[in-house]
Design a protein around this motif. Structure first.
Motif, PDB file in Angstrom:
ATOM      1  N   ALA A 227       0.737  -1.180   0.049  1.00 21.92           N
ATOM      2  CA  ALA A 227      -0.006  -0.072   0.079  1.00 21.92           C
ATOM      3  C   ALA A 227       0.933   1.408   0.120  1.00 21.92           C
ATOM      4  O   ALA A 227       0.521   2.365  -0.813  1.00 21.92           O
ATOM      5  CB  ALA A 227      -1.018   0.115   1.156  1.00 21.92           C
ATOM      6  N   ASP A 228       1.761   1.164   0.715  1.00 23.68           N
ATOM      7  CA  ASP A 228       2.799   2.368   0.750  1.00 23.68           C
ATOM      8  C   ASP A 228       3.531   2.707  -0.665  1.00 23.68           C
ATOM      9  O   ASP A 228       3.558   3.757  -1.019  1.00 23.68           O
ATOM     10  CB  ASP A 228       4.004   2.219   1.804  1.00 23.68           C
ATOM     11  CG  ASP A 228       3.575   2.231   3.301  1.00 23.68           C
ATOM     12  OD1 ASP A 228       2.284   2.650   3.570  1.00 23.68           O
ATOM     13  OD2 ASP A 228       4.301   1.938   4.183  1.00 23.68           O
TER      14      ASP A 228
ATOM     15  N   ASN B 116       2.220   1.712  -3.547  1.00 23.58           N
ATOM     16  CA  ASN B 116       1.028   2.157  -4.238  1.00 23.58           C
ATOM     17  C   ASN B 116       0.761   3.489  -4.178  1.00 23.58           C
ATOM     18  O   ASN B 116       0.332   4.420  -5.065  1.00 23.58           O
ATOM     19  CB  ASN B 116      -0.046   1.434  -4.202  1.00 23.58           C
ATOM     20  CG  ASN B 116       0.183  -0.007  -5.026  1.00 23.58           C
ATOM     21  OD1 ASN B 116       0.921  -0.173  -6.007  1.00 23.58           O
ATOM     22  ND2 ASN B 116      -0.174  -1.230  -4.383  1.00 23.58           N
ATOM     23  N   GLU B 117       0.596   3.950  -2.899  1.00 23.92           N
ATOM     24  CA  GLU B 117       0.109   5.307  -2.469  1.00 23.92           C
ATOM     25  C   GLU B 117       1.205   6.431  -3.025  1.00 23.92           C
ATOM     26  O   GLU B 117       0.908   7.435  -3.113  1.00 23.92           O
ATOM     27  CB  GLU B 117       0.200   5.293  -1.097  1.00 23.92           C
ATOM     28  CG  GLU B 117      -1.235   4.770  -0.553  1.00 23.92           C
ATOM     29  CD  GLU B 117      -1.490   4.452   0.987  1.00 23.92           C
ATOM     30  OE1 GLU B 117      -0.623   4.969   1.793  1.00 23.92           O
ATOM     31  OE2 GLU B 117      -2.288   3.759   1.506  1.00 23.92           O
TER      32      GLU B 117
END
Length: 131
Positions: free
Chosen positions: A48-49, A51-52
């Motif tokens: 997620a990190d 992708n964010e």
């Protein structure tokens, strides 16, 4: 333009501190990252990190000592990203520290299973994709 633009990295222990930081760096440098870890929550956070931050990552929960699970993770990585160019094979077992004379045999067996056999299993499945 990043140093790893167009590359795909397969990173084991990506939910941990060192491999997680490596996975994030690979993502920042342009690699698509297959984040692999036995702890689902941790590997999901790493992916997620990435992708964010504008990178591309997938989270794969996998026990590196399980041959079938590793093969499935490699297959998912290749189906998702098309290839694997980089292997960061960092999964390791180090739950507790013991003096050698005090280390339980079962703990030693876990160290060998993850730190040696796990490394072998991952490399065995990733290397053919890299070739």
């Amino acid at each position: 333009m990043g140093r790893l633009d167009g590359k795909v990295a397969f990173v084991t222990a990506a939910g941990g501190a060192i491999a997680g930081a490596t996975a994030r760096l690979f993502g920042a440098e342009g690699a698509s990252v297959a984040c692999v870890d036995i702890v689902e929550e941790n590997v999901q956070r790493t992916a997620a990190d990435i992708n964010e931050a504008g990178g591309k990552a997938i989270a794969l929960t996998c026990d590196v000592t399980d041959d079938d699970a590793v093969k499935a993770a490699v297959d998912r990585s290749v189906s998702g990203f098309g290839k694997i160019d980089v292997l960061f094979n960092a999964a390791a077992y180090s739950e507790q520290r013991h003096r050698l004379a005090d280390m339980p045999v079962d703990m030693w067996k876990n160290v060998i299973e993850v730190n040696l056999t796990g490394m072998f299993i991952v490399a065995r499945h990733v290397i053919p994709q890299m070739q």
